[in-house]
Structure formats: structure tokens, C-alpha cells
Design an enzyme around this catalytic site. Structure first.
Site, PDB file in Angstrom:
ATOM      1  N   ASP A  91       0.878  -1.179   0.000  1.00 40.39           N
ATOM      2  CA  ASP A  91       0.000   0.000   0.000  1.00 40.39           C
ATOM      3  C   ASP A  91       0.914   1.227   0.000  1.00 40.39           C
ATOM      4  OD1 ASP A  91       0.943   0.182   2.588  1.00 40.39           O
ATOM      5  OD2 ASP A  91      -1.028   0.202   3.550  1.00 40.39           O
ATOM      6  N   HIS A  92       0.329   2.407   0.249  1.00 48.00           N
ATOM      7  CA  HIS A  92       1.125   3.640   0.232  1.00 48.00           C
ATOM      8  C   HIS A  92       2.213   3.638   1.304  1.00 48.00           C
ATOM      9  CE1 HIS A  92      -2.302   4.033   2.891  1.00 48.00           C
ATOM     10  NE2 HIS A  92      -1.626   4.914   3.599  1.00 48.00           N
ATOM     11  N   CYS A 150       3.149  -3.286   4.112  1.00 48.75           N
ATOM     12  CA  CYS A 150       2.316  -2.153   4.530  1.00 48.75           C
ATOM     13  C   CYS A 150       3.035  -1.499   5.707  1.00 48.75           C
ATOM     14  CB  CYS A 150       0.882  -2.595   4.850  1.00 48.75           C
ATOM     15  SG  CYS A 150       0.687  -3.746   6.218  1.00 48.75           S
ATOM     16  N   GLY A 151       2.322  -0.792   6.572  1.00 50.91           N
ATOM     17  CA  GLY A 151       3.006  -0.148   7.684  1.00 50.91           C
ATOM     18  C   GLY A 151       3.602  -1.166   8.659  1.00 50.91           C
ATOM     19  N   THR A 152       2.824  -2.202   8.933  1.00 50.18           N
ATOM     20  CA  THR A 152       3.239  -3.216   9.904  1.00 50.18           C
ATOM     21  C   THR A 152       3.371  -4.618   9.323  1.00 50.18           C
ATOM     22  OG1 THR A 152       0.930  -3.683  10.401  1.00 50.18           O
ATOM     23  CG2 THR A 152       2.012  -2.016  11.774  1.00 50.18           C
ATOM     24  N   GLY A 186      -1.926  -5.865   8.532  1.00 48.13           N
ATOM     25  CA  GLY A 186      -3.147  -5.727   7.726  1.00 48.13           C
ATOM     26  C   GLY A 186      -3.056  -6.577   6.467  1.00 48.13           C
ATOM     27  N   HIS A 201       8.493 -23.979   9.417  1.00 44.19           N
ATOM     28  CA  HIS A 201       7.439 -24.679  10.170  1.00 44.19           C
ATOM     29  C   HIS A 201       6.048 -24.498   9.592  1.00 44.19           C
ATOM     30  CE1 HIS A 201      10.002 -24.740  14.127  1.00 44.19           C
ATOM     31  NE2 HIS A 201      10.688 -25.104  13.067  1.00 44.19           N
ATOM     32  N   ASN A 202       5.739 -23.258   9.146  1.00 48.39           N
ATOM     33  CA  ASN A 202       4.373 -22.969   8.674  1.00 48.39           C
ATOM     34  C   ASN A 202       4.247 -23.070   7.157  1.00 48.39           C
ATOM     35  OD1 ASN A 202       4.800 -20.143  10.799  1.00 48.39           O
ATOM     36  ND2 ASN A 202       3.861 -22.062  11.443  1.00 48.39           N
ATOM     37  N   HIS A 211       5.203 -30.916  11.299  1.00 46.97           N
ATOM     38  CA  HIS A 211       4.891 -29.645  10.631  1.00 46.97           C
ATOM     39  C   HIS A 211       3.904 -29.868   9.491  1.00 46.97           C
ATOM     40  CE1 HIS A 211       7.856 -27.819  13.062  1.00 46.97           C
ATOM     41  NE2 HIS A 211       8.897 -28.360  12.456  1.00 46.97           N
TER      42      HIS A 211
HETATM   43  C1  RB5 Z   1      -1.785   2.601   6.546  1.00 54.21           C
HETATM   44  O1  RB5 Z   1      -1.765   3.813   7.209  1.00 54.21           O
HETATM   45  C2  RB5 Z   1      -1.585   1.452   7.517  1.00 54.21           C
HETATM   46  O2  RB5 Z   1      -2.677   1.310   8.352  1.00 54.21           O
HETATM   47  C3  RB5 Z   1      -1.316   0.163   6.759  1.00 54.21           C
HETATM   48  O3  RB5 Z   1      -0.193   0.329   5.955  1.00 54.21           O
HETATM   49  C4  RB5 Z   1      -0.988  -1.068   7.558  1.00 54.21           C
HETATM   50  O4  RB5 Z   1      -0.027  -0.816   8.538  1.00 54.21           O
HETATM   51  C5  RB5 Z   1      -2.103  -1.846   8.068  1.00 54.21           C
HETATM   52  O5  RB5 Z   1      -1.893  -2.946   8.656  1.00 54.21           O
END
Ligand code: RB5
Length: 148
Positions: free
Chosen positions: A8-9, A65-67, A70, A98-99, A134
Site C-alpha cells: 500500500d502507500h 504495509c506499515g506493519t 493488515g 514450520h508454517n 509440521h
Molecule cells: C496505513 O496507514 C496502515 O494502516 C497500513 O499500511 C498497515 O499498517 C495496516 O496494517
């Protein structure tokens, strides 16, 4: 080996360097977007990459993505996908071994680019462990998915 990649962005800033890194290692990379830092929704790209793996256009996927979280939540809604959001070298290795994870999800806000490139290397250099325990657990997930 073909790898589908998407972000994503928030993850866009890492997508091109990861893509170049994978290409330099000899992988073929299929870019599913996004193509700029303009705000968008991570599920769009999670589904594109996950479907690419499901339909065997690509063998594996990478999502940013950010983390990474998501992306993994969305990608895991697609049948046959085992997407793992990881933030450590140990998890990068363990989830492949394992997964038998087939989609690697990473975060641009949780790890440096250097760390993420290292996780990518570990993930693609690690073999899927075929130990019975596994394989049995992965089959349990597949059976649940088939029968739900
Ligand atoms: C976008 O702002 C953020 O929420 C997305 O990239 C992500 O981290 C979601 O899990």
C-alpha cells in the site's frame, strides 16, 4: 522462481528496493502495485498478490504495509494462502520452515529497510521443513479450509 509483490502507500517506499534486491538474486518479480505513495487500501494489493499465488502465477508473495499485519489478515482470506507478518529474523525463518508460509508480509514502520531485506533473504533461503509434525499441522489447516 516467480515472486508476486505488492504494497500500500505506507509500504511503497520499500517495494522498489525489495524488488531490485530479489531481481539481483535471480528471482522474477511480478509487481501488483501500488505505484505511488498516494493513499490507498492495503486489502486491494493483499488480494492481488494472494490470488497470484493461489492461481500459481507466482510461487510466493511479498507484501508490505506499515506493519505487515493488515496485509497478512487480508491475504489469509484467500484459499491456500499462508501469509505471515514477521518482524524478526527468527520469525522469517520459522514461518517458512514450520508454517510453510507462501506470502511474506513486512512493515515499513516496524523495521528498517536493511532489516527487511535481511528477512527476505532468510525467508527465501530457508527450506520448508518436511518433518511429519509440521506437515500434519499444515494439513489440519488445509482440511479446515476445505470443510468450513
Ligand atoms: C496505513 O496507514 C496502515 O494502516 C497500513 O499500511 C498497515 O499498517 C495496516 O496494517
Amino acid at each position: 522462481m516467480k515472486i508476486a509483490i505488492g504494497s500500500d502507500h505506507a509500504g511503497f517506499i520499500y517495494k522498489q528496493p525489495i524488488k531490485m534486491h530479489l531481481k539481483s538474486k535471480g528471482y522474477e518479480v511480478i509487481d501488483k502495485g501500488t505505484l505511488s505513495e498516494e493513499k490507498t487500501d492495503y486489502p486491494i494489493y493483499a488480494f492481488k498478490v494472494a490470488k497470484s499465488v493461489r492461481d500459481k502465477e507466482a510461487e510466493y508473495g511479498v507484501l508490505i504495509c506499515g506493519t505487515g499485519i493488515g496485509m497478512s489478515i487480508a491475504a489469509n482470506k484467500v484459499k491456500g494462502i499462508r501469509a505471515a507478518a514477521i518482524q524478526s529474523s527468527f520469525a522469517a525463518e520459522a514461518t517458512k520452515a514450520h508454517n510453510h508460509a507462501n506470502v511474506l508480509c513486512v512493515g515499513s514502520r516496524t523495521n528498517t529497510l536493511e532489516e527487511v531485506l535481511h528477512f527476505v533473504d532468510i525467508f527465501f533461503e530457508t527450506e520448508e521443513d518436511q518433518m511429519e509434525r509440521h506437515v500434519k499441522r499444515i494439513q489440519e489447516i488445509s482440511e479446515y479450509e476445505e470443510n468450513r
